[in-house]
Design an enzyme around this catalytic site. Structure first.
Site, PDB file in Angstrom:
ATOM      1  N   SER A 215     -10.060  -0.602   7.879  1.00  0.00           N
ATOM      2  CA  SER A 215      -9.680  -0.597   6.339  1.00  0.00           C
ATOM      3  C   SER A 215      -8.621  -1.331   5.562  1.00  0.00           C
ATOM      4  CB  SER A 215      -8.064   0.906   5.957  1.00  0.00           C
ATOM      5  OG  SER A 215      -9.143   2.169   5.961  1.00  0.00           O
TER       6      SER A 215
ATOM      7  N   SER B  81      -8.978   1.445   3.473  1.00  0.00           N
ATOM      8  CA  SER B  81      -8.574   2.633   2.111  1.00  0.00           C
ATOM      9  C   SER B  81      -7.939   1.368   1.425  1.00  0.00           C
ATOM     10  CB  SER B  81      -7.660   3.766   2.944  1.00  0.00           C
ATOM     11  OG  SER B  81      -6.726   3.393   4.189  1.00  0.00           O
TER      12      SER B  81
ATOM     13  N   LYS C  89       1.148  -1.071  -0.127  1.00  0.00           N
ATOM     14  CA  LYS C  89      -0.080  -0.119   0.271  1.00  0.00           C
ATOM     15  C   LYS C  89       0.955   1.613   0.042  1.00  0.00           C
ATOM     16  CE  LYS C  89      -3.699   1.638   2.386  1.00  0.00           C
ATOM     17  NZ  LYS C  89      -4.660   2.147   3.834  1.00  0.00           N
TER      18      LYS C  89
END
Lengths: 98, 479, 500
Positions: C195, C171, C96
């Site tokens: 997330s 997210s 990420k």
């Protein structure tokens, strides 16, 4: 926006504290959003927390301190590599006003 | 009402760099004088993703300062984020302490005044925080150096117990001496490692209610503190006397005009939005840790002063000079321990030694002979091996060329002659050559005694023990 | 072999031979790599080819590190040849874009960090690098981890591999989608309010948020410091255990990272759930939930009961206050964490004549709307006169939520809930009303406030074929029982691959 929760002046004040310039449209829109959220979080007022301690941290603490030893070598070029503007080994910014 | 009817009410906030090798939250050097942005890393530069880790020595030194100031060491203290935007503040917040500082209360005892009165200035708190970087202003721009960002500071806040500029300076001197003794700070105001903010208000004598106060920021010399307080006190009294009211403002001190001016920033206080620092667990200090730190602490100035007065019988003035900093005191103690006449040792250190140290601008180790050698020289004087004058000559040579006491005295031929026979022979020769003057002396001209002493001394190249000359001459002159 | 939990008799996933290397799990790849049946280069090449083939449609990656990845793969192969290689050696991983990766652009999916290249690695990256992992690229996310759909990325949305018109969740949407679509074998994400778990549920993969303080946050670009936690996305629960073994543990650069010993998570996967007390909180089955989600979750719980677990009804009475408390605490911490983005030392700078204008314009241009929204709410919650009623109040309610869980865990070993109220929604469906978007997190947020471990994994599919995720919550440092229970389920569950 929900004037009883947050006024335009308050929105502008918060934007100033946060150093974000808002367009007129953003002042309206974010003001309304802020108002909606503040209205939503009012439900917390239903709970009696007078005898409750706040939780600022969860989990275990880790290594609490470090010994007083210099472990970093000077590397100014590496630290300045992402500088938007520089002069020599200094970061350069426009004139500073209070 | 005249100015004398008012009293000044003064509180002081001192920020000082702690003498750690590395910064408060990262392993960069905390030293002074490096090239711009040399002592900088992702942590103290506030790069995305970094986290602070607390320097254990900074905690120790802060606790030392608290113990020396008789403060309460908080068993659980917390770091807080203090938010504001400024180019030298990399994270957009400073990690400081707000509600739960590491030390609370305490006091600084000022050295006794001439009349013996002793004043205590109470402290509110001592807390840890990180310093910001430095801005250098150019035309239309600023250059930012983050070397100082993250250097550990303690902030020491006094109660408004101070009543005059003199007291303020006495407080600052004492605080600085204390911190030097503790090796917590190097007290170098000119390098910015000891900065002072002053809060000043006035009120009529005998009243309790505090007046509105002005804050004067960032004074970095004792002289400026004095001037700023004098100016501000007068300004406030004038204002009140002419029917005005003092506004709560922050001022800067103009060192050229020697006056204070309001800062150009907005009148409302900054909203720092303090909240507990989530990246740092609270600092827990147990009784064991406090005791260990107390045990490792050097002797404090007040205790040392009391000891010198009692043990060495020194006057308050002498004590003051000898304890002004640890180096002087430690030098003196080595010398005093090795001689009989401590008063003479005190005098020697205060005059001869301090002079050369001050003149050279360097440390004792570099500027002065080792204290053991100075002591050896003093012992020679005590034992009448050399005269005091010869000792000064020898000392000067030792300072210039190094060398031990004995070797220097020998090589310069400064040894005092105490051989009675030799001196007696010289006395006989002198008296023999000055028979007319001898007759005058015996007839009552006592002043001539000094002349004879001088002559004998001259004949012996200045090296004879004056006391022995005196004794022998008296005997010989008596007939 | 424990009896099939879901009763269909279908073969469990790990008995199927994949035709493409990119379909392998870590465990399978580890085995083949160690036997030298395949090379890391082949495996990495296959993942990179997969990315090249589909990512223009999927949008999971912001930066692809092809050259570096192949170099790392070659180095891994050398190490594997010596016979002494850690579990992650040679395994292609997606990261990420919230993790600092030395020398590789790290944007947090924001314009304000568009060209930021960190000079250091996050601790977890360092650890995985030392283990020989292969980093194929940085994955898309909601800007500064603020969002539940990855629609707040300043660059592009990521799409759900099961339906390209739908969101992958957020997210960490890019990491979840990348694993689900076999663009990498596993990926790293972060979870502040759900997330990791929410996108894992939406994308039908396994996603874990460890106990707060279990994994180092050094080098993780901060959103909410007391809530953020690093965790893996994987295809199987065993793989999650493998990654956890590699990344968990103390870090002298993070004072909030526990030094507690890391157990052998993989070794805890006994397959046994007999006697396990599973708490089911009534507050997590609410009106307005998608009925298929509720059915699938209840069926999974019933399945556990059939294999010997004990179901215990529990109550977590302060659940309804969690979203409110979270959106004050998280935004307050974020408002301070994002103050460093001021155009001075790195990132975007908008030209200005003075420093204040510099800040105002740089932050106005560099931050997206959701980020501005949260900074403002957080600033307000901390501001003079409001701190007690908002921030402090929220942290007190947080204590009540923590206590709810502590009380519940006196009566059960783990807690089972749905991960989300519904399956993946359509792109654009919830962007008009922020509060609606925030309410997607109602089942995940309490777990962050309490700092507990939570694991989401697929337990079924709805009528559109969209994945449904079951969430297991453990007591503090209770990763083992939830991994064990999830692994037991998985042994008899056949996940469906996306058609992509």
């Amino acid at each position: 926006m929900s004037a009883k929760i947050i006024t335009r002046e308050q929105v502008l004040h918060v934007a100033e504290l946060a150093r974000i310039e808002l367009s007129e449209e953003e002042i309206e829109r974010l003001g309304a959003d802020l108002g909606e959220m503040l209205e939503y979080v009012e439900k917390l007022g239903q709970l009696d927390t007078s005898a409750v301690e706040p939780t600022f941290q969860v989990g275990d603490p880790g290594v609490l301190t470090r010994p007083d030893v210099v472990t970093n070598e000077p590397a100014p070029e590496r630290m300045l590599a992402n500088a938007p503007d520089r002069e020599g080994a200094y970061f350069k910014v426009p004139k500073i006003i209070e | 009402m005249a100015a004398e009817n008012y009293e000044a009410v003064i509180g002081l906030e001192v920020h000082t760099h702690l003498l750690t090798r590395s910064k408060l939250f990262c392993g960069c050097s905390a030293g002074f004088g490096a090239g711009p942005n040399d002592n900088v890393c992702p942590v103290c530069m506030g790069m995305p993703g970094v986290l602070p880790v607390l320097n254990e020595r900074a905690v120790e030194l802060a606790i030392r300062a608290g113990l020396a100031a008789h403060a309460e060491i908080t068993p659980l203290s917390v770091f807080d984020r203090k938010s504001y935007f400024y180019p030298d503040l990399p994270k957009g917040y400073q990690v400081s302490q707000y509600d739960l500082p590491i030390c609370r209360g305490g006091y600084i005892e000022l050295p006794p005044a001439a009349d013996g009165a002793q004043k205590r200035v109470r402290l509110v708190r001592i807390h840890l925080e990180e310093d910001a970087g430095k801005n250098i202003h150019e035309a239309g721009a600023s250059l930012v150096d983050f070397n100082r960002s993250g250097v550990p500071l303690v902030e020491i806040v006094s109660e408004p117990d101070i009543r005059s500029a003199d007291e303020a300076v006495a407080y600052l001197r004492e605080l600085r001496t204390l911190l030097l003794y503790l090796e917590a700070s190097d007290g170098k105001m000119e390098e910015g490692s000891f900065r002072c903010d002053v809060n000043v208000s006035v009120r009529p004598h005998g009243t309790e209610k505090f007046g509105v106060r002005t804050e004067i920021k960032n004074l970095n010399s004792f002289r400026y503190v004095e001037k700023a307080i004098a100016y501000e006190t007068a300004r406030q009294i004038d204002l009140i006397e002419s029917g005005g009211t003092v506004a709560q403002e922050t001022h800067l001190f103009d060192s050229e005009r020697e006056e204070t001016r309001p800062m150009r920033s907005k009148e409302f206080a900054n909203d720092y939005r303090y909240f507990p620092e989530p990246d740092l667990p609270p600092i827990r200090v147990g009784a064991d840790m406090v005791e260990a730190i107390r045990a490792a602490m050097p002797e404090l100035p007040a205790a040392r002063r009391a000891r010198y007065a009692a043990e060495f019988g020194l006057t308050p003035y002498e004590v003051g000079v000898l304890t002004q900093d640890r180096e002087t005191a430690e030098y003196f103690e080595v010398v005093a321990a090795a001689v009989e006449n401590r008063k003479a040792a005190a005098n020697w250190v205060m005059t001869e030694v301090l002079r050369v140290v001050r003149e050279s601008g360097k440390s004792f180790a570099v500027a002065a002979p080792p204290p053991a050698e100075t002591a050896a020289l003093m012992r020679m004087v005590e034992g009448s091996k050399i005269s005091l004058t010869a000792a000064k000559t020898a000392f000067a040579a030792m300072v210039k060329a190094g060398g031990g006491a004995a070797a220097t005295v020998e090589s310069l031929g400064l040894a005092q002659v105490s051989d009675e026979a030799e001196i007696a022979a010289a006395c006989e020769r002198v008296l023999g050559a000055e028979s007319a003057k001898v007759a005058e002396y015996r007839a009552g001209r006592d002043k001539l005694f000094g002349f004879f002493v001088g002559q004998v001394m001259k004949a012996m190249g200045g090296k004879a023990n004056p006391k022995i000359i005196n004794d022998i001459l008296r005997r010989q002159l008596a007939g | 072999m424990p009896p099939a939990i879901n009763g269909t008799g279908a073969l469990a996933q790990n008995q199927i031979m994949p035709s493409e290397l990119n379909r392998l799990t870590i465990a399978e790849a580890r085995d083949r790599l160690r036997r030298r049946a395949i090379s890391s280069r082949e495996l990495t090449r296959d993942c990179l080819d997969r990315i090249a083939a589909i990512d223009s449609k999927l949008g999971a990656f912001l930066t692809i590190s092809e050259h570096a990845a192949l170099e790392q793969a070659d180095a891994a192969d050398k190490r594997l040849a010596t016979g002494d290689a850690p579990a992650l050696c040679g395994i292609p991983i997606g990261v990420k874009d919230v993790f600092a990766t030395r020398g590789i652009r790290t944007t947090c999916a924001s314009r304000i960090l568009e060209n930021f290249v960190p000079p250091f690695d996050a601790t977890v990256i360092e650890r995985m690098r030392a283990d020989g992992a292969v980093f194929v690229g940085k994955t898309n996310m909601d800007e500064f981890a603020m969002g539940s759909s990855t629609e707040n990325s300043a660059y592009k949305p990521t799409r759900n591999p099961y339906d390209l018109d739908r969101v992958p969740g957020g997210s960490s949407g890019g990491s979840a989608a990348a694993v689900a679509a076999d663009e990498c074998v596993a990926a790293l994400g972060t979870d502040t309010g759900g997330s990791i778990r929410l996108p894992a549920a939406f994308c039908g993969v396994v996603g874990m948020k460890p106990t707060y303080s279990r994994v180092s946050r050094y080098g993780v670009i901060a959103y909410a410091s007391s809530l953020d936690q690093v965790g893996p996305f994987t295809k199987t629960v065993r793989d999650t255990a493998i990654v956890m073994n590699a990344i968990a543990g103390g870090d002298p650069r993070d004072s909030t990272c526990s030094t507690r010993a890391v157990p052998d998570y993989e070794g805890a996967l006994s397959g046994e759930v007999k006697g396990l007390r599973i708490g089911v909180p009534k507050e997590y089955f609410v009106d307005g939930m998608q009925p298929e989600v509720e059915r699938a979750v209840r069926a999974a719980i019933a399945g556990y009961e059939r294999t010997g677990a004990v179901i215990v009804p529990i109550s977590l009475p302060h659940t309804e206050y969690a979203v409110a408390a979270y959106y004050l605490v998280a935004t307050a911490e974020a408002s301070a964490n994002l103050a460093r983005y001021d155009g001075v030392r790195y990132g975007l700078r908008v030209e200005a004549d003075d420093n204040i204008t510099l800040y105002n314009r740089t932050r106005a241009r560099g931050f997206g709307t959701e980020v501005k929204r949260r900074i403002m709410l957080g600033t307000f919650a901390l501001s003079a006169g409001y701190y007690d009623a908002y921030y402090l109040k929220a942290q007190k309610v947080r204590t009540l939520i923590r206590r709810d869980f502590e009380k519940a865990f006196a009566d059960c070993d783990i807690i089972a809930t749905p991960t989300t109220p519904a399956t993946a929604f359509k792109i654009g469906e919830k962007t008009a009303d922020p509060l609606q978007m925030y309410l997607s997190d109602i089942f995940t947020i309490s777990v962050n406030l309490a700092g507990l471990p939570g694991l989401a994994f697929p337990c079924g599919y709805d009528g559109h074929g969209l994945p449904i995720g079951l969430q297991l919550i453990g007591p503090a440092f209770g990763e083992e029982p939830i991994l064990r229970a999830a692994d037991a389920w998985e042994r008899s569950f056949t996940p469906r691959h996306p058609a992509l």
